[in-house]
Enzyme design. Structure first.
Site, mmCIF file in Angstrom:
data_model
loop_
_atom_site.group_PDB
_atom_site.id
_atom_site.type_symbol
_atom_site.label_atom_id
_atom_site.label_comp_id
_atom_site.label_asym_id
_atom_site.label_seq_id
_atom_site.Cartn_x
_atom_site.Cartn_y
_atom_site.Cartn_z
ATOM 1 N N GLY A 1 0.000 0.026 4.174
ATOM 2 C CA GLY A 1 0.676 0.797 3.120
ATOM 3 C C GLY A 1 1.460 1.954 3.711
ATOM 4 O O GLY A 1 0.985 2.624 4.630
ATOM 5 N N VAL B 1 10.047 8.750 18.866
ATOM 6 C CA VAL B 1 11.377 8.429 19.418
ATOM 7 C C VAL B 1 11.894 9.590 20.273
ATOM 8 O O VAL B 1 12.277 9.410 21.437
ATOM 9 C CB VAL B 1 12.366 8.110 18.262
ATOM 10 C CG1 VAL B 1 13.799 8.007 18.790
ATOM 11 C CG2 VAL B 1 11.951 6.813 17.563
ATOM 12 N N ARG B 2 11.864 10.772 19.707
ATOM 13 C CA ARG B 2 12.494 11.898 20.426
ATOM 14 C C ARG B 2 11.667 12.357 21.620
ATOM 15 O O ARG B 2 12.220 12.712 22.664
ATOM 16 C CB ARG B 2 12.774 13.036 19.446
ATOM 17 C CG ARG B 2 13.821 12.597 18.420
ATOM 18 C CD ARG B 2 14.621 13.707 17.876
ATOM 19 N NE ARG B 2 15.738 13.200 17.105
ATOM 20 C CZ ARG B 2 16.344 13.872 16.146
ATOM 21 N NH1 ARG B 2 15.943 15.079 15.826
ATOM 22 N NH2 ARG B 2 17.367 13.339 15.499
ATOM 23 N N ARG C 1 1.900 -5.896 5.594
ATOM 24 C CA ARG C 1 0.528 -6.262 5.965
ATOM 25 C C ARG C 1 0.637 -7.675 6.525
ATOM 26 O O ARG C 1 0.944 -8.614 5.812
ATOM 27 C CB ARG C 1 -0.382 -6.241 4.737
ATOM 28 C CG ARG C 1 -0.408 -4.881 4.029
ATOM 29 C CD ARG C 1 -1.448 -4.858 2.921
ATOM 30 N NE ARG C 1 -1.250 -3.775 1.972
ATOM 31 C CZ ARG C 1 -1.604 -2.515 2.161
ATOM 32 N NH1 ARG C 1 -2.184 -2.166 3.276
ATOM 33 N NH2 ARG C 1 -1.391 -1.607 1.231
ATOM 34 N N ASP D 1 -7.080 1.393 9.531
ATOM 35 C CA ASP D 1 -8.048 0.672 10.367
ATOM 36 C C ASP D 1 -7.619 -0.760 10.660
ATOM 37 O O ASP D 1 -7.778 -1.247 11.784
ATOM 38 C CB ASP D 1 -9.417 0.649 9.668
ATOM 39 C CG ASP D 1 -10.179 1.949 9.891
ATOM 40 O OD1 ASP D 1 -9.754 2.744 10.752
ATOM 41 O OD2 ASP D 1 -11.198 2.156 9.196
ATOM 42 N N THR E 1 -2.269 6.827 6.382
ATOM 43 C CA THR E 1 -2.690 6.271 5.085
ATOM 44 C C THR E 1 -2.928 7.416 4.116
ATOM 45 O O THR E 1 -3.453 8.469 4.504
ATOM 46 C CB THR E 1 -3.976 5.422 5.203
ATOM 47 O OG1 THR E 1 -4.458 5.151 3.884
ATOM 48 C CG2 THR E 1 -5.088 6.101 5.981
ATOM 49 N N ASP F 1 -5.094 7.280 1.934
ATOM 50 C CA ASP F 1 -6.485 7.158 1.476
ATOM 51 C C ASP F 1 -7.474 8.083 2.202
ATOM 52 O O ASP F 1 -8.588 8.269 1.723
ATOM 53 C CB ASP F 1 -6.982 5.713 1.653
ATOM 54 C CG ASP F 1 -6.156 4.714 0.863
ATOM 55 O OD1 ASP F 1 -5.482 5.131 -0.092
ATOM 56 O OD2 ASP F 1 -6.177 3.515 1.201
ATOM 57 N N ASP G 1 -9.199 7.411 4.639
ATOM 58 C CA ASP G 1 -10.418 6.632 4.875
ATOM 59 C C ASP G 1 -10.552 6.155 6.324
ATOM 60 O O ASP G 1 -11.044 5.054 6.581
ATOM 61 C CB ASP G 1 -10.480 5.441 3.907
ATOM 62 C CG ASP G 1 -9.300 4.493 4.083
ATOM 63 O OD1 ASP G 1 -8.329 4.855 4.789
ATOM 64 O OD2 ASP G 1 -9.344 3.389 3.527
ATOM 65 N N ARG H 1 -8.036 2.929 -2.527
ATOM 66 C CA ARG H 1 -8.742 1.672 -2.200
ATOM 67 C C ARG H 1 -10.233 1.844 -2.469
ATOM 68 O O ARG H 1 -10.606 2.128 -3.589
ATOM 69 C CB ARG H 1 -8.478 1.282 -0.741
ATOM 70 C CG ARG H 1 -8.708 -0.195 -0.476
ATOM 71 C CD ARG H 1 -8.421 -0.541 0.966
ATOM 72 N NE ARG H 1 -7.012 -0.469 1.279
ATOM 73 C CZ ARG H 1 -6.144 -1.445 1.049
ATOM 74 N NH1 ARG H 1 -6.536 -2.565 0.511
ATOM 75 N NH2 ARG H 1 -4.877 -1.307 1.367
ATOM 76 N N HIS I 1 -9.133 19.183 -24.346
ATOM 77 C CA HIS I 1 -8.905 17.915 -23.641
ATOM 78 C C HIS I 1 -10.111 17.606 -22.760
ATOM 79 O O HIS I 1 -11.000 18.451 -22.568
ATOM 80 C CB HIS I 1 -7.653 18.009 -22.765
ATOM 81 C CG HIS I 1 -7.741 19.116 -21.760
ATOM 82 N ND1 HIS I 1 -8.584 19.058 -20.663
ATOM 83 C CD2 HIS I 1 -7.140 20.324 -21.704
ATOM 84 C CE1 HIS I 1 -8.471 20.173 -19.979
ATOM 85 N NE2 HIS I 1 -7.614 20.962 -20.587
ATOM 86 N N ARG J 1 -6.834 7.940 -23.639
ATOM 87 C CA ARG J 1 -5.739 7.189 -23.013
ATOM 88 C C ARG J 1 -6.012 7.034 -21.520
ATOM 89 O O ARG J 1 -6.601 7.926 -20.888
ATOM 90 C CB ARG J 1 -4.416 7.947 -23.169
ATOM 91 C CG ARG J 1 -3.957 8.113 -24.591
ATOM 92 C CD ARG J 1 -3.353 6.811 -25.123
ATOM 93 N NE ARG J 1 -2.696 7.022 -26.394
ATOM 94 C CZ ARG J 1 -3.263 6.899 -27.590
ATOM 95 N NH1 ARG J 1 -4.547 6.578 -27.679
ATOM 96 N NH2 ARG J 1 -2.555 7.103 -28.686
ATOM 97 N N GLN K 1 2.176 7.622 -6.013
ATOM 98 C CA GLN K 1 1.411 8.487 -5.099
ATOM 99 C C GLN K 1 1.787 8.252 -3.636
ATOM 100 O O GLN K 1 1.466 9.064 -2.774
ATOM 101 C CB GLN K 1 -0.090 8.211 -5.240
ATOM 102 C CG GLN K 1 -0.655 8.618 -6.568
ATOM 103 C CD GLN K 1 -1.961 7.895 -6.849
ATOM 104 O OE1 GLN K 1 -3.024 8.465 -6.663
ATOM 105 N NE2 GLN K 1 -1.889 6.661 -7.288
#
Ligand code: F6P
Length: 342
Positions: free
Chosen positions: A16, A29-30, A77, A108, A130, A132, A134, A176, A221, A249, A257
């Site tokens: 991702g 690169v630089r 992927r 990973d 990532t 995540d 994780d 995930r 709320h 809702r 994200q």
């Protein structure tokens, strides 16, 4: 000029995408060019090694990219990389294009692919990319800071309308199987409930009781941050509405994200990590993963990094709950134990 044996390196992004990946590519690169190396960009992750979509990178190719989300090298992927045949094809492509060192920016799964390449003689360094968070060997991953800020801003907006209509809102964030994004959003947005895959006991009655109690106290709320690893936000909303009589809702934030201009932290950390990756390759190192731990950038053996585990902090989870007034969930916990555990 390069004192290392390595003359040509490659860089790819895999899995991702994450904001800050461009800053990391730019740094590779630089830094590489400035050290006298040739740098090749591999397009579409490991797919690029299967299809030989590889281009020479010049300093100008990464101009005006540090502020851009996504990855200019594209990502994928790659299922083929999980097969021995695919790995051999990737090794052969590296050999053909003179790629002696490879920087793999991803999670990973991407590091597992890198480790296999290293077993066939390609020097590899992984950078944690990532949203995540994780990856066990590091307290920072490229993209998390931007993603959590993006989600936080979106949740603030949902909260406005939720309060106007006196509704309950379940907002599902990515991650995930990990709850880091959810926990951070929960604290940053002052959510009433935070559901984390690592901690959730699937007792919906507790949530329902919290909503009713909050409403009794006059709260307009009720924001529930639900992690993707738990999911089912829409059906949860239907059940909660039926049980509480309060309009509920579900909002799934989804791929928004992953996009957007990276924060300063993601730009700077990714730049440092990109440079470190090149430096490690030039020092003749391979099978390394760069991480950020205990206040410092460090590198780890890739296998050791993959074997590490990390856990969501009980203390932080308790803090999130106590700030949301949901004391009833945690009043049985021994606070001193939680603090000393960390
Ligand atoms: O790993 C990043 C991530 O955004 C996860 O949070 C999510 O589970 C997954 O990728 C989604 O993947 P895809 O973009 O392939 O749908």
């Amino acid at each position: 000029m390069a004192s290392s044996k390595i003359k040509t390196i490659g860089v790819l992004t895999s899995g991702g995408d994450a904001p800050g990946m461009n800053a990391a590519i730019r740094a590779v690169v630089r830094r590489g060019l400035s050290r006298g190396l040739k740098v090749k960009g591999i397009l579409k992750g490991y797919d690029g090694l299967m299809e030989e979509t590889i281009k020479d990178m010049r300093a100008a190719d990464v101009s005006d990219t540090i502020e851009r989300g996504g990855t200019v090298l594209y990502t994928a992927r790659c299922a083929e990389m999980r097969t021995e045949e695919g790995v051999l094809k990737a090794v052969e492509t590296c050999r053909k294009h003179g790629i002696e060192g490879l920087v793999v920016i991803g999670g990973d799964g991407s590091f597992r692919g890198a480790e296999k390449l290293a077993n066939h003689g390609v020097n590899v360094v992984g950078l944690p990319g990532t949203i995540d968070l994780d990856i066990a060997c590091t307290e920072y991953t490229i993209g998390f800071d931007t993603a959590v800020n993006t989600a936080m801003e979106a949740i603030d907006k949902v909260r406005d309308t939720s309060a106007s209509h006196e509704r309950c809102s379940i907002i599902e964030v990515m991650g995930r199987n990990a709850g880091y994004l959810a926990l951070w959003c929960g604290i940053a947005n002052g959510a009433e409930d935070i559901l984390l895959p690592e901690k959730y006991d699937y007792d919906e009655q507790k949530i329902i009781d919290n909503i009713i109690e909050n409403r009794r106290r006059g709260k307009a709320h009720h924001i529930i941050i639900n992690a993707e690893g738990i999911g089912h936000s829409a059906s949860m909303a239907r059940r909660i509405e039926a049980a509480t009589g309060i309009e509920t809702r579900a909002t799934i934030l989804g791929h928004m994200q992953r996009g957007g201009s990276p924060t300063a932290k993601d730009r700077v950390y990714a730049s440092i990590m990109g440079c470190m990756a090149v430096d490690l390759l030039m020092e003749g190192k391979t099978k390394r993963v760069v991480g950020y731990r205990h206040g410092a950038f460090q590198d780890f053996d890739i296998n050791e990094a993959l074997a590490m585990t990390k856990e969501i902090s009980d203390y932080e989870v308790e803090i999130a709950a106590s700030l949301s007034h949901n004391y009833n969930k945690y009043d049985q916990m021994n606070m001193s134990e939680l603090i000393t555990e960390e």
